[in-house]
Design an enzyme around this catalytic site. Structure first.
Site, short mmCIF file in Angstrom:
data_model
loop_
_atom_site.label_atom_id
_atom_site.label_comp_id
_atom_site.label_asym_id
_atom_site.label_seq_id
_atom_site.Cartn_x
_atom_site.Cartn_y
_atom_site.Cartn_z
N LYS A 107 27.95 6.75 56.42
CA LYS A 107 27.07 6.08 55.47
C LYS A 107 27.63 6.06 54.05
O LYS A 107 27.15 5.31 53.21
CB LYS A 107 25.69 6.73 55.50
CG LYS A 107 24.99 6.47 56.84
CD LYS A 107 23.58 6.97 56.86
CE LYS A 107 22.88 6.59 58.15
NZ LYS A 107 23.20 7.53 59.25
C1 LIG Z 1 22.85 7.20 60.53
C2 LIG Z 1 23.63 7.86 61.58
C3 LIG Z 1 23.71 7.33 62.87
C4 LIG Z 1 22.94 6.10 63.28
O1 LIG Z 1 23.44 4.94 62.70
P1 LIG Z 1 22.58 3.60 62.70
O2 LIG Z 1 23.41 2.63 61.94
O3 LIG Z 1 21.28 3.90 62.02
O4 LIG Z 1 22.38 3.21 64.12
C5 LIG Z 1 24.52 7.97 63.79
N1 LIG Z 1 25.17 9.09 63.49
C6 LIG Z 1 25.11 9.65 62.27
C7 LIG Z 1 25.83 10.91 62.00
C8 LIG Z 1 24.34 9.06 61.27
O5 LIG Z 1 24.28 9.61 60.06
#
Ligand SMILES: *Cc1c(COP(=O)(O)O)cnc(C)c1O
Length: 429
Positions: A107
């Site tokens: 993210k």
């Molecule tokens: C946010 C997140 C996900 C999920 O991703 P999405 O784009 O919401 O499907 C998976 N793994 C981790 C470690 C995350 O932080």
């Protein structure tokens, strides 16, 4: 580029307006009016391009002329300040490690890109602040806190479910101070998400210029397509079809992967791997979309009962379920299966996967049976240290603390506890 609302009951807006608003006035997610595939030349020469050059080509049509070319290139360079290696785990299977950034989760990419776009759009505004309001099930909060720290004219308010994020995750979003505030909600992630959605539609909060930094926001979501291109660049010379498995919660990542495919990236198949929050796997089997309240699991960043971005995926397939199923599978795994996978990946391959990556691995293994000639790639969405409470006992190891994490461990947590939407409003003022 214009963006329309997927609820089809709001005016079209520019990139800038879509980024600043987050969600359309009719509660719909924004979607670009057109998608133009990249040239054959681009894919033929991709191995000669830097990551920043690839990202610029991929995103420029979505930004249009709303950010000057040099500024956009600068934003991309600052966004991509770390590596995205594809690491061989076993024959035919690679982990695409997305966790080498400042908060050690994928993210970071979307949060860094979005914060800098917003900073650019705010550069000339003196007293017209934006407030970024974001719900997190774990990693979003830290990435947004780090990505937005100190950004001009932007206040950040992060809602997270009390006791349902890991210690490191909590510290990453509660210790930075400055323009970053954390609200500890007595509830689950969906309660946080519901409050945020409600606030966006609340006229009495209009003066805050609220926006989201979840993958609802196009500036968070779209840059997530970059690393599918980076994986292709690394694996292209093997000349094999590619199957990607994304551990999925709000389905932003996989939705960005499908966008990359729409731009011409040759991806044979996608797997959305989930924990027991299995709304999409059930939909593919049963044909009706029936969201349930989220359940807590060891892969808590995927504890999402009603994935926001699924509607964008359906849009990209014109709601044609049969066509969609040709490109896309979705499988769900329990915590027990996830732990077993973590152990076997470590024992057999010597690779340390955290719970989200392990769920991705499981879905990939299952799908690869149908693609014997393909290379499989699962996204490793976070560094194992972020889930050390699960990883260390499961694998019977002690993980060294990376420097990025060490820097938050001794800082003091500052949060405000809330239960209700009224308390959120009172906090915002
Ligand atoms: C946010 C997140 C996900 C999920 O991703 P999405 O784009 O919401 O499907 C998976 N793994 C981790 C470690 C995350 O932080």
């Amino acid at each position: 580029m214009k963006y329309y609302s997927l609820n089809h009951n709001a005016p079209k807006v520019s990139f800038q307006e879509a980024v600043i608003q987050g969600l359309a006035t009719d509660k719909g997610l924004y979607f670009p009016e057109s998608i133009t595939p990249l040239s054959k030349d681009f894919f033929e020469n991709i191995e000669n391009l830097s990551n920043s050059e690839i990202a610029f080509e991929a995103i420029k049509q979505f930004v249009g002329d709303e950010i000057p070319t040099e500024t956009l290139k600068q934003i991309i360079a600052e966004t991509l300040c770390f590596d995205f290696p594809t690491v061989k785990v076993e024959a035919g299977i690679y982990a695409l490690e997305l966790y080498h950034g400042p908060t050690m989760a994928f993210k970071d990419v979307g949060a860094r890109f979005m914060s800098r776009c917003l900073g650019y759009f705010n550069k000339d505004k003196k007293d017209n602040k934006n407030t970024v309001l974001v719900a997190t099930s774990g990693d979003t909060g830290g990435a947004v806190a780090s990505g937005f720290l100190g950004v001009q004219g932007v206040e950040v308010v992060i809602l997270y479910p009390s006791g349902k994020v890991s210690d490191i995750q909590e510290r990453q979003l509660t210790t930075l101070g400055q323009n970053i505030k954390a609200l500890e909600v007595n509830g689950v992630f969906d309660d946080c998400q519901d409050m945020v959605k409600k606030a966006f539609l609340d006229e009495s909060l209009a003066h805050h210029n609220l926006t989201s930094a979840n993958s609802i926001n196009i500036a968070r979501w779209l840059p997530q397509m970059f690393y599918f291109f980076f994986a292709y660049k690394q694996l292209k010379s093997q000349n094999k079809p590619l199957v990607f498995s994304c551990p999925s919660g709000n389905f932003g990542n996989i939705c960005a992967g499908i966008m990359a495919k729409k731009l011409g990236l040759p991806i044979e198949h996608f797997v959305a791997s989930t924990n027991v929050n299995d709304t999409v796997p059930r939909f593919l089997v049963e044909g009706n979309y029936d969201p349930k309240p989220s359940k807590a699991t060891i892969s808590n960043a995927m504890d999402v009962g009603n994935p926001s971005n699924f509607i964008r995926i359906q849009e990209m397939y014109n709601n044609d379920l049969e066509q969609f199923k040709k490109d896309f599978s979705s499988f769900s795994y329990t915590d027990e299966e996830t732990l077993e996978a973590m152990k076997s990946i470590y024992k057999t391959d010597g690779y340390i996967a955290e719970p989200h990556g392990a769920v991705g691995y499981l879905g990939l293994k299952k799908e690869l049976i149908n693609h014997p000639n393909a290379i499989g790639i699962f996204l490793e969405t976070a560094h194992p240290i972020k889930f050390l409470d699960v990883v260390e006992p499961a694998l019977n190891i002690t993980l060294p603390i990376p420097t990025q994490i060490e820097s938050v461990l001794n800082k003091e947590k500052v949060s405000t506890k809330i239960k209700t939407y009224e308390e959120l409003k009172a906090f915002l003022g």
